[in-house]
Motif scaffolding. Sequence first.
Motif, PDB file in Angstrom:
ATOM      1  N   LYS A  47      -3.556  -2.446  -4.499  1.00 48.18           N
ATOM      2  CA  LYS A  47      -2.457  -2.782  -3.608  1.00 48.18           C
ATOM      3  C   LYS A  47      -1.886  -2.972  -5.690  1.00 48.18           C
ATOM      4  CE  LYS A  47      -3.706  -4.247   0.415  1.00 48.18           C
ATOM      5  NZ  LYS A  47      -4.040  -5.436   1.583  1.00 48.18           N
ATOM      6  N   LYS A  89      -6.267   6.182  -0.453  1.00 51.88           N
ATOM      7  CA  LYS A  89      -6.919   4.895   0.390  1.00 51.88           C
ATOM      8  C   LYS A  89      -7.542   4.038  -0.784  1.00 51.88           C
ATOM      9  CE  LYS A  89     -10.353   5.004   4.098  1.00 51.88           C
ATOM     10  NZ  LYS A  89     -10.916   5.514   4.958  1.00 51.88           N
ATOM     11  N   LYS A 105       2.314   6.868   0.346  1.00 51.24           N
ATOM     12  CA  LYS A 105       1.498   6.152   0.851  1.00 51.24           C
ATOM     13  C   LYS A 105       0.046   6.133  -0.898  1.00 51.24           C
ATOM     14  CE  LYS A 105      -1.092   4.552   4.450  1.00 51.24           C
ATOM     15  NZ  LYS A 105      -1.182   4.675   6.076  1.00 51.24           N
ATOM     16  N   CYS A 121       0.972  -1.404  -0.070  1.00 55.38           N
ATOM     17  CA  CYS A 121       0.120   0.253  -0.002  1.00 55.38           C
ATOM     18  C   CYS A 121       0.753   0.878  -0.262  1.00 55.38           C
ATOM     19  CB  CYS A 121      -0.992  -0.004   1.104  1.00 55.38           C
ATOM     20  SG  CYS A 121      -1.657  -1.226   1.475  1.00 55.38           S
ATOM     21  N   LYS A 122       2.008   1.067   0.257  1.00 54.05           N
ATOM     22  CA  LYS A 122       3.188   2.649   0.223  1.00 54.05           C
ATOM     23  C   LYS A 122       3.772   2.227  -0.787  1.00 54.05           C
ATOM     24  CE  LYS A 122       4.592   3.440   4.170  1.00 54.05           C
ATOM     25  NZ  LYS A 122       5.362   3.906   5.443  1.00 54.05           N
TER      26      LYS A 122
END
Length: 114
Positions: A79, A75, A72, A66-67
Amino acid sequence: MNTKARAARHALRQRTRAHRDARRPHTLASHLLARGANPSDASCVAGALRGKAMALGVTGHRTLVCKTSAGKLPKRAPKRPCVRYTDRQFLMLLTAYNPRADRFRNLRTRLLSI
């Protein structure tokens, strides 16, 4: 609870977290960032180390992330796939890495001396 016990518990928690994070595999860029490289150098060197990993046949653990090294992901973004390497694999790739640019040579020698 007295302050000495609280401080001791806090120190133990930090030490445990550091050891646990050291055992977990990370992406090449996150290995470099954790060792103090700036984000632009980390992404450049990580790309070179990925090529070195293919040449040497070093396969990491494929997973989703996710990062990224740039920050980041949003939302609701899906992924992204990544490959995570252990500390031993990272150091093996770093020793085999032979950079041409001076700033990457300096970064490599600094990282190997740690």
